[in-house]
Design an enzyme around this catalytic site. Structure first.
Site, PDB file in Angstrom:
ATOM      1  N   TYR A  94       0.829  -1.200   0.000  1.00  0.00           N
ATOM      2  CA  TYR A  94       0.000   0.000   0.000  1.00  0.00           C
ATOM      3  C   TYR A  94       0.872   1.262   0.000  1.00  0.00           C
ATOM      4  O   TYR A  94       0.648   2.193  -0.773  1.00  0.00           O
ATOM      5  CB  TYR A  94      -0.909  -0.042   1.235  1.00  0.00           C
ATOM      6  CG  TYR A  94      -1.717   1.199   1.455  1.00  0.00           C
ATOM      7  CD1 TYR A  94      -2.798   1.484   0.627  1.00  0.00           C
ATOM      8  CD2 TYR A  94      -1.399   2.080   2.495  1.00  0.00           C
ATOM      9  CE1 TYR A  94      -3.540   2.625   0.831  1.00  0.00           C
ATOM     10  CE2 TYR A  94      -2.141   3.219   2.697  1.00  0.00           C
ATOM     11  CZ  TYR A  94      -3.220   3.498   1.872  1.00  0.00           C
ATOM     12  OH  TYR A  94      -3.957   4.624   2.068  1.00  0.00           O
TER      13      TYR A  94
ATOM     14  N   TYR B  61       4.047   1.456  -0.920  1.00  0.00           N
ATOM     15  CA  TYR B  61       4.777   1.543  -2.183  1.00  0.00           C
ATOM     16  C   TYR B  61       3.881   2.178  -3.253  1.00  0.00           C
ATOM     17  O   TYR B  61       4.303   3.081  -3.978  1.00  0.00           O
ATOM     18  CB  TYR B  61       5.244   0.145  -2.637  1.00  0.00           C
ATOM     19  CG  TYR B  61       5.893   0.174  -3.996  1.00  0.00           C
ATOM     20  CD1 TYR B  61       7.237   0.519  -4.127  1.00  0.00           C
ATOM     21  CD2 TYR B  61       5.149  -0.064  -5.151  1.00  0.00           C
ATOM     22  CE1 TYR B  61       7.827   0.601  -5.375  1.00  0.00           C
ATOM     23  CE2 TYR B  61       5.732   0.022  -6.405  1.00  0.00           C
ATOM     24  CZ  TYR B  61       7.073   0.351  -6.502  1.00  0.00           C
ATOM     25  OH  TYR B  61       7.644   0.450  -7.741  1.00  0.00           O
TER      26      TYR B  61
ATOM     27  N   GLU C 115      26.769 -22.708  -9.047  1.00  0.00           N
ATOM     28  CA  GLU C 115      25.524 -21.963  -8.801  1.00  0.00           C
ATOM     29  C   GLU C 115      24.350 -22.768  -9.339  1.00  0.00           C
ATOM     30  O   GLU C 115      24.555 -23.708 -10.117  1.00  0.00           O
ATOM     31  CB  GLU C 115      25.601 -20.591  -9.489  1.00  0.00           C
ATOM     32  CG  GLU C 115      25.599 -20.683 -10.988  1.00  0.00           C
ATOM     33  CD  GLU C 115      26.318 -19.531 -11.685  1.00  0.00           C
ATOM     34  OE1 GLU C 115      27.300 -18.997 -11.148  1.00  0.00           O
ATOM     35  OE2 GLU C 115      25.865 -19.197 -12.800  1.00  0.00           O
TER      36      GLU C 115
ATOM     37  N   LYS D  54      21.221 -24.067 -11.543  1.00  0.00           N
ATOM     38  CA  LYS D  54      20.820 -23.988 -12.950  1.00  0.00           C
ATOM     39  C   LYS D  54      19.326 -23.690 -12.951  1.00  0.00           C
ATOM     40  O   LYS D  54      18.500 -24.556 -12.645  1.00  0.00           O
ATOM     41  CB  LYS D  54      21.128 -25.313 -13.647  1.00  0.00           C
ATOM     42  CG  LYS D  54      20.808 -25.298 -15.137  1.00  0.00           C
ATOM     43  CD  LYS D  54      21.367 -26.546 -15.808  1.00  0.00           C
ATOM     44  CE  LYS D  54      21.124 -26.584 -17.298  1.00  0.00           C
ATOM     45  NZ  LYS D  54      19.797 -26.237 -17.744  1.00  0.00           N
TER      46      LYS D  54
ATOM     47  N   ASP E 247      15.601 -23.010 -13.925  1.00  0.00           N
ATOM     48  CA  ASP E 247      14.773 -23.672 -14.921  1.00  0.00           C
ATOM     49  C   ASP E 247      13.747 -22.688 -15.460  1.00  0.00           C
ATOM     50  O   ASP E 247      12.645 -22.568 -14.938  1.00  0.00           O
ATOM     51  CB  ASP E 247      14.087 -24.879 -14.267  1.00  0.00           C
ATOM     52  CG  ASP E 247      13.592 -25.861 -15.304  1.00  0.00           C
ATOM     53  OD1 ASP E 247      13.870 -25.645 -16.500  1.00  0.00           O
ATOM     54  OD2 ASP E 247      12.930 -26.831 -14.916  1.00  0.00           O
TER      55      ASP E 247
ATOM     56  N   TYR F 201      23.319 -14.411 -14.615  1.00  0.00           N
ATOM     57  CA  TYR F 201      24.408 -15.253 -14.128  1.00  0.00           C
ATOM     58  C   TYR F 201      25.673 -15.221 -14.972  1.00  0.00           C
ATOM     59  O   TYR F 201      26.600 -15.970 -14.715  1.00  0.00           O
ATOM     60  CB  TYR F 201      23.934 -16.702 -13.985  1.00  0.00           C
ATOM     61  CG  TYR F 201      23.136 -17.220 -15.169  1.00  0.00           C
ATOM     62  CD1 TYR F 201      23.732 -17.385 -16.410  1.00  0.00           C
ATOM     63  CD2 TYR F 201      21.788 -17.519 -15.038  1.00  0.00           C
ATOM     64  CE1 TYR F 201      23.012 -17.851 -17.494  1.00  0.00           C
ATOM     65  CE2 TYR F 201      21.053 -17.991 -16.118  1.00  0.00           C
ATOM     66  CZ  TYR F 201      21.671 -18.152 -17.346  1.00  0.00           C
ATOM     67  OH  TYR F 201      20.961 -18.600 -18.413  1.00  0.00           O
TER      68      TYR F 201
ATOM     69  N   LYS G 125      22.981 -32.103 -13.990  1.00  0.00           N
ATOM     70  CA  LYS G 125      21.519 -32.207 -14.047  1.00  0.00           C
ATOM     71  C   LYS G 125      20.973 -33.051 -12.900  1.00  0.00           C
ATOM     72  O   LYS G 125      21.473 -34.148 -12.639  1.00  0.00           O
ATOM     73  CB  LYS G 125      21.098 -32.850 -15.376  1.00  0.00           C
ATOM     74  CG  LYS G 125      21.526 -32.058 -16.593  1.00  0.00           C
ATOM     75  CD  LYS G 125      20.540 -30.980 -16.938  1.00  0.00           C
ATOM     76  CE  LYS G 125      19.460 -31.536 -17.834  1.00  0.00           C
ATOM     77  NZ  LYS G 125      18.532 -30.486 -18.284  1.00  0.00           N
TER      78      LYS G 125
ATOM     79  N   CYS H 121     -25.133 -35.325 -10.864  1.00  0.00           N
ATOM     80  CA  CYS H 121     -24.177 -34.989  -9.804  1.00  0.00           C
ATOM     81  C   CYS H 121     -23.858 -36.250  -9.011  1.00  0.00           C
ATOM     82  O   CYS H 121     -24.757 -36.931  -8.532  1.00  0.00           O
ATOM     83  CB  CYS H 121     -24.780 -33.929  -8.882  1.00  0.00           C
ATOM     84  SG  CYS H 121     -23.778 -33.657  -7.421  1.00  0.00           S
TER      85      CYS H 121
ATOM     86  N   CYS I  51     -25.449 -35.395  -5.200  1.00  0.00           N
ATOM     87  CA  CYS I  51     -26.885 -35.219  -4.930  1.00  0.00           C
ATOM     88  C   CYS I  51     -27.764 -35.769  -6.040  1.00  0.00           C
ATOM     89  O   CYS I  51     -28.985 -35.716  -5.952  1.00  0.00           O
ATOM     90  CB  CYS I  51     -27.201 -33.749  -4.668  1.00  0.00           C
ATOM     91  SG  CYS I  51     -27.159 -32.745  -6.174  1.00  0.00           S
TER      92      CYS I  51
ATOM     93  N   CYS J  23     -23.075 -28.854 -11.055  1.00  0.00           N
ATOM     94  CA  CYS J  23     -24.289 -29.190 -10.328  1.00  0.00           C
ATOM     95  C   CYS J  23     -24.855 -27.854  -9.864  1.00  0.00           C
ATOM     96  O   CYS J  23     -24.161 -27.091  -9.186  1.00  0.00           O
ATOM     97  CB  CYS J  23     -23.938 -30.053  -9.119  1.00  0.00           C
ATOM     98  SG  CYS J  23     -25.291 -30.219  -7.965  1.00  0.00           S
TER      99      CYS J  23
ATOM    100  N   CYS K 269     -26.882 -28.818  -2.675  1.00  0.00           N
ATOM    101  CA  CYS K 269     -26.062 -30.030  -2.832  1.00  0.00           C
ATOM    102  C   CYS K 269     -25.043 -30.081  -1.688  1.00  0.00           C
ATOM    103  O   CYS K 269     -24.302 -29.126  -1.448  1.00  0.00           O
ATOM    104  CB  CYS K 269     -25.351 -30.009  -4.180  1.00  0.00           C
ATOM    105  SG  CYS K 269     -24.128 -31.311  -4.357  1.00  0.00           S
TER     106      CYS K 269
HETATM  107  S1  IVH Z   1      25.797 -20.346 -18.042  1.00  0.00           S
HETATM  108  C1  IVH Z   1      28.368 -19.794 -21.691  1.00  0.00           C
HETATM  109  N1  IVH Z   1      24.502 -20.439 -15.781  1.00  0.00           N
HETATM  110  O1  IVH Z   1      20.982 -23.514 -18.955  1.00  0.00           O
HETATM  111  C2  IVH Z   1      27.616 -20.055 -20.440  1.00  0.00           C
HETATM  112  N2  IVH Z   1      23.351 -21.158 -17.733  1.00  0.00           N
HETATM  113  O2  IVH Z   1      21.630 -25.907 -20.577  1.00  0.00           O
HETATM  114  C3  IVH Z   1      26.202 -20.015 -20.650  1.00  0.00           C
HETATM  115  N3  IVH Z   1      21.013 -21.814 -17.321  1.00  0.00           N
HETATM  116  O3  IVH Z   1      21.359 -21.965 -22.054  1.00  0.00           O
HETATM  117  C4  IVH Z   1      25.271 -20.504 -19.661  1.00  0.00           C
HETATM  118  N4  IVH Z   1      21.021 -21.412 -15.156  1.00  0.00           N
HETATM  119  O4  IVH Z   1      19.685 -20.930 -20.367  1.00  0.00           O
HETATM  120  C5  IVH Z   1      24.447 -20.687 -17.105  1.00  0.00           C
HETATM  121  N5  IVH Z   1      23.491 -20.403 -13.694  1.00  0.00           N
HETATM  122  C6  IVH Z   1      23.432 -20.639 -15.007  1.00  0.00           C
HETATM  123  C7  IVH Z   1      22.258 -21.128 -15.631  1.00  0.00           C
HETATM  124  C8  IVH Z   1      22.259 -21.381 -16.996  1.00  0.00           C
HETATM  125  C9  IVH Z   1      20.294 -21.808 -16.190  1.00  0.00           C
HETATM  126  C10 IVH Z   1      20.490 -22.244 -18.635  1.00  0.00           C
HETATM  127  C11 IVH Z   1      20.881 -21.359 -19.788  1.00  0.00           C
HETATM  128  C12 IVH Z   1      21.636 -22.238 -20.738  1.00  0.00           C
HETATM  129  C13 IVH Z   1      21.154 -23.600 -20.349  1.00  0.00           C
HETATM  130  C14 IVH Z   1      22.165 -24.647 -20.730  1.00  0.00           C
END
Ligand code: IVH
Length: 699
Positions: free
Chosen positions: A55, A57, A134, A136, A138, A247, A343, A437, A440, A455, A460
């Site tokens: 609010y 903000y 770090e 990955k 999704d 990243y 992965k 239904c 009922c 329904c 019911c």
């Molecule tokens: S580095 C040259 N860091 O994963 C380096 N990619 O399977 C480029 N992704 O195309 C990527 N988290 O879309 C990097 N911490 C992360 C990531 C990351 C997700 C994705 C990105 C990339 C795909 C590769």
């Protein structure tokens, strides 16, 4: 990004603007006001630690909007108001990336990682390599270009060489700064890579919305994020509540290497630089280690904890930290040799669809629920999944006896991705929808424009019970210790038959039931009593009006002084409200035109429920308007409830826990953990009961 003094100064200036209540600010005040808004966007979207209520903000944002309207010549492209693109995207122009957006090679276990490390050591001739690890993320991959500190372009990955210009849409994402002080580091142009994601929470909300509109929900947050990037209307992108992690700095032009520490000499350094400039980089999630064993350990530890993250990740990325070494290792045509993805185990599984049950919800909608052979999927066993409606079943080509592929995205509800018709043996049966239904037995109806069978018997049993379950639930009236099980039990025993009945329960009879000792009875009674004071928007949401979710309920509550005002509002009047479309207006109008509903509201009023828009009354009120309070320990002069009521009477808001949102912690005797926690957050003012009383001039 901001030090303690800056934070305190910005917070103080925010309060000054808020209490100033001015209609516009002077031309000279515009820049500081923008700085304040950027600061709060950063606290909210990047750090996840807001220091203002939504609010407050909004109040500051509107102040800037009004001022810019008066002085359009002072609008800058990076003003927080300039995110909201007014025009639709006509087409998405193809653009070239400054450097190709390569993909990553994959690894799946410790052995793969060990292999990767061995090759990197052989190529570099080093004994041990330092890595930065770090998550990955999704989501959907993007690149951003900043020139002279301004965001000038955002693009999709496309084929890696060329993508599409999606700048207008990307500007809707508030964790992406429109400007950032790269020039402080001598950087004139920079290309950054990152991932657009949708948090698990936003995804769940978004799917709820889709389902309430009879649309099929999306299978996972990744689809939701990538589907958002090419939307025609930038406003829709804004509504999806997307987020971004940045990243990788893939390209830069700078005036020279700074003396001393070069922030770009290491990957961790560049993540830190991005963080310092206000980006959401994985600064807090990253780890720098030497040798491959700690890399493996960190990856596995993260995998074990993935469900506790607020967003989806599908693995970890392991990067050689030294950027000079990165150059030396180079790349193949597909992927860099200095990085690899680790992965996680997939959360998809196949199982058999054994049958379909039909459940009746609180609006009478009949939902088919697929019964599956139980299958273990990323931490939980799944044995039933909603398949939404007839159309969805047809689209996914589902038959009883089918093998189906299912996916669970984090703690999100599992979905059927598809059936596997190639595995059919001819014994599969079609899924037949009932005509009556299942509860009922009255005839089911379907509107032409809808996908759902309903329904329409409002007596019911299923609907009556589901409505009460919704009414007491956490996001609605939040009657703790009531819950679904008690609603069902009391209903079956004839102790509860409708919503007003919640407030006139026969506690003597409940006390005779097994499992209801004095303490639990007292708790239940206190929770029911307390819910009478819930603000109007919760009551409106609790009524379960079709298409009225929590946000619309808030809009509605703010539009009236008393709930009965709705009985006099036409559909046209309702349409004027933000986010209320034709369907929603019609449904609200229908609800308040129904005598039974009005009768129920009168009963609730008599029982003492809050029917007025308190906020409208209190905002104007007093010395503490907009400030949040929490009381802890034993107070000497006042009862806890009296103190809270006093604070509220002066416009203060009582919050339930210690967080950065808290302004005042009022401390009595023997204060414990709340006080300790509050001491760690330097924006919270810790005061005594007497200081509180003098705040409201009642010492
Ligand atoms: S580095 C040259 N860091 O994963 C380096 N990619 O399977 C480029 N992704 O195309 C990527 N988290 O879309 C990097 N911490 C992360 C990531 C990351 C997700 C994705 C990105 C990339 C795909 C590769």
């Amino acid at each position: 990004m901001y030090n303690k003094e800056q934070i305190q100064a910005l917070q103080k200036q925010s309060q000054d603007f808020l209490t100033g209540n001015a209609d516009t600010v002077s031309a000279a005040g515009i820049a500081p006001l923008r700085e304040i808004l950027r600061f709060h966007e950063y606290r909210y979207y990047v750090q996840n630690e807001p220091l203002l209520s939504d609010y407050e903000y909004d109040k500051l944002y509107q102040l800037l909007q009004r001022t810019e309207k008066k002085h359009p010549e002072l609008i800058t492209p990076d003003s927080p108001t300039q995110r909201v693109g007014s025009s639709l995207n006509q087409q998405f122009v193809t653009v070239q990336h400054l450097v190709p957006m390569l993909s990553l090679d994959n690894s799946y276990n410790a052995e793969d990682l060990t292999d990767f490390d061995r090759k990197a050591r052989e190529l570099s001739g080093l004994d041990a390599i330092t890595y930065c690890i770090e998550p990955k993320f999704d989501g959907a991959s993007i690149s951003l270009i900043y020139e002279n500190d301004q965001l000038v372009r955002a693009a999709t990955r496309g084929d890696g060489v060329e993508g599409e210009d999606i700048t207008t849409n990307i500007k809707q994402i508030r964790s992406i700064p429109l400007s950032a002080a790269f020039s402080q580091y001598g950087i004139r142009q920079v290309e950054i890579r990152g991932e657009i994601i949708m948090s698990k929470q936003s995804f769940a909300k978004y799917n709820e919305l889709l389902v309430s509109q009879n649309l099929a929900p999306l299978a996972n947050p990744r689809n939701a994020a990538s589907g958002s990037l090419r939307m025609k209307d930038p406003k829709e992108v804004a509504e999806r509540n997307l987020d971004a992690f940045l990243y990788h700095i893939s390209y830069f032009v700078r005036d020279g290497i700074p003396a001393g520490n070069d922030p770009l000499a290491s990957h961790a350094g560049s993540l830190h630089l991005l963080w310092e400039l206000g980006f959401r980089s994985p600064e807090k999630e990253k780890r720098v280690v030497t040798g491959i064993q700690p890399v493996i350990d960190y990856c596995l530890a993260f995998e074990a904890g993935r469900d506790n993250l607020p967003y989806e990740i599908d693995g970890m990325v392991v990067k050689v930290d030294d950027t000079v070494l990165q150059e030396k290792l180079g790349m193949t045509s597909h992927h860099p040799r200095w990085a690899i993805a680790f992965k996680f185990k997939a959360r998809q599984a196949t199982t058999k669809l054994r049958g379909v049950e039909f459940q009746v919800g609180r609006t009478g909608a009949v939902t088919p629920v697929a019964k599956l052979d139980p299958v273990y999927l990323g931490g939980v066993t799944v044995s039933s999944i909603s398949v939404h409606n007839e159309e969805y079943i047809r689209e996914k080509d589902l038959k009883i006896g089918d093998s189906v592929l299912i996916e669970r995205a984090g703690d999100v509800i599992p979905q059927i991705v598809k059936s596997l018709p190639e595995l059919r043996d001819g014994s599969e049966e079609p899924i037949l929808f009932p005509k009556q239904c299942p509860v009922c037995k009255s005839e089911l109806y379907k509107e032409e424009t809808e996908a759902v069978w309903r329904c329409i018997n409002i007596e019911c049993e299923a609907q009556v019970v589901e409505k009460m379950i919704h009414f007491v639930s956490k996001d609605a009236m939040d009657i703790k210790s009531f819950g679904e099980a008690n609603v069902r039990k009391f209903y079956e025993l004839g102790l509860l038959k409708d919503i007003p009945g919640i407030y006139s329960l026969d506690y003597d009879r409940i006390g005779e039931l097994e499992g209801f000792g004095k303490k639990s009875l007292d708790n239940l009674q206190a929770a029911i009593e307390a819910s009478k004071q819930q603000p109007l928007h919760r009551l409106i949401y609790a009524l379960g009006i079709r298409f009225v979710g929590e946000t619309t309920a808030k809009t509605l509550a703010n539009a009236v002084e008393n709930i009965f005002d709705f009985t006099r509002k036409t559909e046209e009047a309702l349409l004027q409200l933000e986010d209320v479309g034709v369907k929603v207006a019609k449904s609200i109008h229908q609800f308040f035109s129904n005598e039974q509903n009005i009768d129920m509201l009168h009963q609730l009023e008599q029982l003492g429920l809050q029917m007025k828009n308190e906020k409208k009354a209190t905002v104007a009120a007093g010395a503490l308007t907009g400030q949040t309070f929490l009381f802890t320990g034993t107070l000497a002069k006042l009862k806890r409830s009296e103190a809270e009521a006093l604070a509220e009477a002066e416009g203060g808001v009582i919050v339930s826990g210690v967080s950065a949102k808290l302004n005042y912690l009022v401390v009595g005797e023997d204060a414990g953990s709340k006080l300790e926690k509050a001491k760690k957050i330097n924006t919270i003012k810790i005061i005594s009961e007497d200081e509180f009383l003098s705040l409201i001039n009642k010492s």
